[in-house]
Design a protein around this motif. Sequence first.
Motif, PDB file in Angstrom:
ATOM      1  N   ASP A  72       0.823  -1.204   0.000  1.00 41.67           N
ATOM      2  CA  ASP A  72       0.000   0.000   0.000  1.00 41.67           C
ATOM      3  C   ASP A  72       0.862   1.262   0.000  1.00 41.67           C
ATOM      4  O   ASP A  72       2.095   1.197  -0.003  1.00 41.67           O
ATOM      5  N   HIS A  73       0.217   2.432   0.022  1.00 41.02           N
ATOM      6  CA  HIS A  73       0.910   3.703  -0.153  1.00 41.02           C
ATOM      7  C   HIS A  73       1.689   4.143   1.080  1.00 41.02           C
ATOM      8  O   HIS A  73       2.359   5.182   1.038  1.00 41.02           O
ATOM      9  N   HIS A  74       1.614   3.365   2.149  1.00 45.79           N
ATOM     10  CA  HIS A  74       2.460   3.621   3.324  1.00 45.79           C
ATOM     11  C   HIS A  74       3.609   2.613   3.424  1.00 45.79           C
ATOM     12  O   HIS A  74       4.405   2.682   4.365  1.00 45.79           O
ATOM     13  N   GLY A  75       3.688   1.679   2.495  1.00 44.54           N
ATOM     14  CA  GLY A  75       4.737   0.667   2.530  1.00 44.54           C
ATOM     15  C   GLY A  75       4.338  -0.605   3.252  1.00 44.54           C
ATOM     16  O   GLY A  75       5.197  -1.456   3.505  1.00 44.54           O
ATOM     17  N   ASN A  76       3.072  -0.767   3.577  1.00 41.32           N
ATOM     18  CA  ASN A  76       2.606  -1.975   4.256  1.00 41.32           C
ATOM     19  C   ASN A  76       2.333  -3.086   3.240  1.00 41.32           C
ATOM     20  O   ASN A  76       1.714  -2.840   2.196  1.00 41.32           O
ATOM     21  N   THR A  77       2.778  -4.298   3.548  1.00 34.71           N
ATOM     22  CA  THR A  77       2.509  -5.438   2.683  1.00 34.71           C
ATOM     23  C   THR A  77       1.050  -5.859   2.825  1.00 34.71           C
ATOM     24  O   THR A  77       0.568  -6.112   3.930  1.00 34.71           O
ATOM     25  N   LEU A  78       0.359  -5.949   1.696  1.00 34.75           N
ATOM     26  CA  LEU A  78      -1.026  -6.410   1.676  1.00 34.75           C
ATOM     27  C   LEU A  78      -1.128  -7.875   1.252  1.00 34.75           C
ATOM     28  O   LEU A  78      -2.048  -8.576   1.677  1.00 34.75           O
ATOM     29  N   ALA A  79      -0.195  -8.310   0.403  1.00 34.90           N
ATOM     30  CA  ALA A  79      -0.157  -9.709  -0.035  1.00 34.90           C
ATOM     31  C   ALA A  79       1.241 -10.002  -0.550  1.00 34.90           C
ATOM     32  O   ALA A  79       1.892  -9.135  -1.141  1.00 34.90           O
ATOM     33  N   PHE A  80       1.704 -11.243  -0.321  1.00 35.33           N
ATOM     34  CA  PHE A  80       3.085 -11.596  -0.690  1.00 35.33           C
ATOM     35  C   PHE A  80       3.198 -13.106  -0.803  1.00 35.33           C
ATOM     36  O   PHE A  80       2.570 -13.839  -0.041  1.00 35.33           O
ATOM     37  N   GLN A  81       3.999 -13.555  -1.778  1.00 39.54           N
ATOM     38  CA  GLN A  81       4.298 -14.982  -1.909  1.00 39.54           C
ATOM     39  C   GLN A  81       5.794 -15.143  -2.112  1.00 39.54           C
ATOM     40  O   GLN A  81       6.335 -14.763  -3.147  1.00 39.54           O
ATOM     41  N   GLU A  82       6.455 -15.699  -1.140  1.00 39.94           N
ATOM     42  CA  GLU A  82       7.906 -15.841  -1.188  1.00 39.94           C
ATOM     43  C   GLU A  82       8.336 -16.879  -2.216  1.00 39.94           C
ATOM     44  O   GLU A  82       9.309 -16.681  -2.956  1.00 39.94           O
ATOM     45  N   ASN A  83       7.637 -18.011  -2.274  1.00 45.28           N
ATOM     46  CA  ASN A  83       8.112 -19.100  -3.128  1.00 45.28           C
ATOM     47  C   ASN A  83       7.836 -18.819  -4.606  1.00 45.28           C
ATOM     48  O   ASN A  83       7.119 -17.880  -4.963  1.00 45.28           O
TER      49      ASN A  83
ATOM     50  N   GLU B  15       6.308 -20.824  -6.776  1.00 44.65           N
ATOM     51  CA  GLU B  15       5.263 -21.683  -7.329  1.00 44.65           C
ATOM     52  C   GLU B  15       4.278 -20.861  -8.160  1.00 44.65           C
ATOM     53  O   GLU B  15       4.024 -19.697  -7.874  1.00 44.65           O
ATOM     54  N   GLU B  16       3.718 -21.498  -9.175  1.00 50.12           N
ATOM     55  CA  GLU B  16       2.738 -20.838 -10.019  1.00 50.12           C
ATOM     56  C   GLU B  16       1.417 -20.670  -9.266  1.00 50.12           C
ATOM     57  O   GLU B  16       1.029 -21.551  -8.499  1.00 50.12           O
ATOM     58  N   GLY B  17       0.735 -19.543  -9.475  1.00 51.23           N
ATOM     59  CA  GLY B  17      -0.548 -19.371  -8.807  1.00 51.23           C
ATOM     60  C   GLY B  17      -1.057 -17.940  -8.836  1.00 51.23           C
ATOM     61  O   GLY B  17      -0.425 -17.044  -9.411  1.00 51.23           O
ATOM     62  N   VAL B  18      -2.200 -17.756  -8.172  1.00 52.25           N
ATOM     63  CA  VAL B  18      -2.882 -16.453  -8.169  1.00 52.25           C
ATOM     64  C   VAL B  18      -3.237 -16.029  -6.740  1.00 52.25           C
ATOM     65  O   VAL B  18      -4.194 -15.300  -6.511  1.00 52.25           O
ATOM     66  N   ALA B  19      -2.429 -16.475  -5.794  1.00 51.54           N
ATOM     67  CA  ALA B  19      -2.744 -16.245  -4.382  1.00 51.54           C
ATOM     68  C   ALA B  19      -2.443 -14.824  -3.917  1.00 51.54           C
ATOM     69  O   ALA B  19      -2.964 -14.385  -2.888  1.00 51.54           O
ATOM     70  N   VAL B  20      -1.593 -14.101  -4.641  1.00 52.83           N
ATOM     71  CA  VAL B  20      -1.234 -12.739  -4.227  1.00 52.83           C
ATOM     72  C   VAL B  20      -2.331 -11.796  -4.712  1.00 52.83           C
ATOM     73  O   VAL B  20      -2.403 -11.426  -5.882  1.00 52.83           O
ATOM     74  N   SER B  21      -3.218 -11.426  -3.798  1.00 54.34           N
ATOM     75  CA  SER B  21      -4.416 -10.656  -4.144  1.00 54.34           C
ATOM     76  C   SER B  21      -4.786  -9.769  -2.959  1.00 54.34           C
ATOM     77  O   SER B  21      -4.678 -10.197  -1.811  1.00 54.34           O
ATOM     78  N   ALA B  22      -5.201  -8.542  -3.250  1.00 54.38           N
ATOM     79  CA  ALA B  22      -5.514  -7.606  -2.160  1.00 54.38           C
ATOM     80  C   ALA B  22      -6.413  -6.494  -2.663  1.00 54.38           C
ATOM     81  O   ALA B  22      -6.508  -6.229  -3.870  1.00 54.38           O
ATOM     82  N   MET B  23      -7.044  -5.816  -1.720  1.00 57.15           N
ATOM     83  CA  MET B  23      -7.905  -4.683  -2.028  1.00 57.15           C
ATOM     84  C   MET B  23      -7.081  -3.393  -2.092  1.00 57.15           C
ATOM     85  O   MET B  23      -6.198  -3.156  -1.265  1.00 57.15           O
ATOM     86  N   ILE B  24      -7.403  -2.560  -3.072  1.00 58.40           N
ATOM     87  CA  ILE B  24      -6.757  -1.269  -3.275  1.00 58.40           C
ATOM     88  C   ILE B  24      -7.768  -0.174  -2.930  1.00 58.40           C
ATOM     89  O   ILE B  24      -8.865  -0.126  -3.506  1.00 58.40           O
ATOM     90  N   ASP B  25      -7.391   0.706  -2.016  1.00 61.69           N
ATOM     91  CA  ASP B  25      -8.304   1.755  -1.547  1.00 61.69           C
ATOM     92  C   ASP B  25      -7.784   3.121  -2.005  1.00 61.69           C
ATOM     93  O   ASP B  25      -6.986   3.775  -1.321  1.00 61.69           O
ATOM     94  N   ILE B  26      -8.244   3.543  -3.164  1.00 60.01           N
ATOM     95  CA  ILE B  26      -7.778   4.805  -3.745  1.00 60.01           C
ATOM     96  C   ILE B  26      -8.240   6.007  -2.929  1.00 60.01           C
ATOM     97  O   ILE B  26      -7.510   7.000  -2.774  1.00 60.01           O
ATOM     98  N   GLU B  27      -9.448   5.944  -2.372  1.00 61.85           N
ATOM     99  CA  GLU B  27      -9.938   7.080  -1.586  1.00 61.85           C
ATOM    100  C   GLU B  27      -9.088   7.290  -0.340  1.00 61.85           C
ATOM    101  O   GLU B  27      -8.835   8.433   0.069  1.00 61.85           O
ATOM    102  N   ALA B  28      -8.613   6.190   0.273  1.00 61.95           N
ATOM    103  CA  ALA B  28      -7.715   6.326   1.428  1.00 61.95           C
ATOM    104  C   ALA B  28      -6.406   6.973   1.014  1.00 61.95           C
ATOM    105  O   ALA B  28      -5.863   7.842   1.720  1.00 61.95           O
ATOM    106  N   LEU B  29      -5.873   6.566  -0.133  1.00 63.90           N
ATOM    107  CA  LEU B  29      -4.643   7.177  -0.642  1.00 63.90           C
ATOM    108  C   LEU B  29      -4.851   8.677  -0.869  1.00 63.90           C
ATOM    109  O   LEU B  29      -4.010   9.498  -0.455  1.00 63.90           O
ATOM    110  N   ARG B  30      -5.954   9.031  -1.512  1.00 63.41           N
ATOM    111  CA  ARG B  30      -6.194  10.452  -1.795  1.00 63.41           C
ATOM    112  C   ARG B  30      -6.351  11.266  -0.515  1.00 63.41           C
ATOM    113  O   ARG B  30      -5.864  12.402  -0.428  1.00 63.41           O
ATOM    114  N   ARG B  31      -7.009  10.686   0.483  1.00 63.27           N
ATOM    115  CA  ARG B  31      -7.155  11.365   1.772  1.00 63.27           C
ATOM    116  C   ARG B  31      -5.793  11.555   2.426  1.00 63.27           C
ATOM    117  O   ARG B  31      -5.455  12.646   2.914  1.00 63.27           O
ATOM    118  N   ASP B  32      -4.972  10.503   2.419  1.00 64.26           N
ATOM    119  CA  ASP B  32      -3.682  10.555   3.108  1.00 64.26           C
ATOM    120  C   ASP B  32      -2.697  11.488   2.408  1.00 64.26           C
ATOM    121  O   ASP B  32      -1.840  12.100   3.060  1.00 64.26           O
TER     122      ASP B  32
END
Length: 357
Positions: free
Chosen positions: A249-260, A262-279
Amino acid sequence: MTIKPWRATSIQMRSERACQAPSDADAAVLIERNVATLVRLIEEACASAEKPDLVVFPEFAMQGPPLHMDVAAWIARACSTIPGPLTAPLQELAKRQGIFIAGNLFEAPSEWPGRYFNSSFLIDRRGEIILNYRRVNTAAFPSVHDFKTDYLAATPQEKVFPVVETELGRLALIPCGEISVPEVARVMMMQGAEVILHPTNSKRTEAQEAAKLARVAENMTYLVSANVAGPIGFSPDNSILGGRSHIIDHHGNTLAFQENAEEGVAVSAMIDIEALRRDRRMDTGLSNPLLRARYEMYVPYYSAAKFYPADAFLEAPMASTVETRPVIASARANLERANILTPLPQGAAEPVAPSAH
């Protein structure tokens, strides 16, 4: 218009290298397999309970890198236009699923014959390509900086480091190691970028992991990074792995991460544009790097910084990366004159670097 939080998913996929195919015909079949893998994984992400609004897939995903192939041979073997035959199935998929698809391919546009680019593009929900960024900072590939005068004369300024306004916010694309170049993300932020989409194909280094975090923190943007599964493109023996797809996110916090890797689609997260604009509007001292930035102080230093020569291949396209050696020698000399590099003792050989891009 208020933008509701939306979901981004990184497509971490394996990719075969067209440059290692026995023939151009075999390479075409290999590329088809890569495209089929990509489509399958995007369909898998869309079939999940957390269907994404936007997906990002890795750099080199469809073609692999050229490694040591000369320019003309690589164009003939693997390059495509944007839009073109490689984007067509993704455009159809984006329209059918009603999602945005961001990624990367090697583009050989008809308007620049004999040249190819490491290009990153964005497809919207209608299946239209709405952004194409041709990478500037390269090592193993041609760059638009190689014929800067002609390229800038033909390209509107807003399309050199493009940012696009969408229903998801203002989006930009930066591929792989170019995330380590602060100016690219900075210029995109200055044009309003709120989310950096990062198709990458890279081994783990502390420097690049830190660069992802730094670009987010200094520009207050989200980052959606998708790396290759299995071996990276620049590991011909398949010994170096990818992995580490990451959403921050826009503060540097990890929202989703996959170290290995392996193939997949597990790295998924919500993006909050209004929070970014407020901050971005809040005066939090130096914790808000945008409100208190003093860019004018840096202008004369950047104006004087002429190190890697522009227009090195203005008259004729690069035929082989070997031709960059005298250009690199000029860059070294310029850096020596600026007291950034220490001159080598007479007769000493230049150090040899490992292959990079």
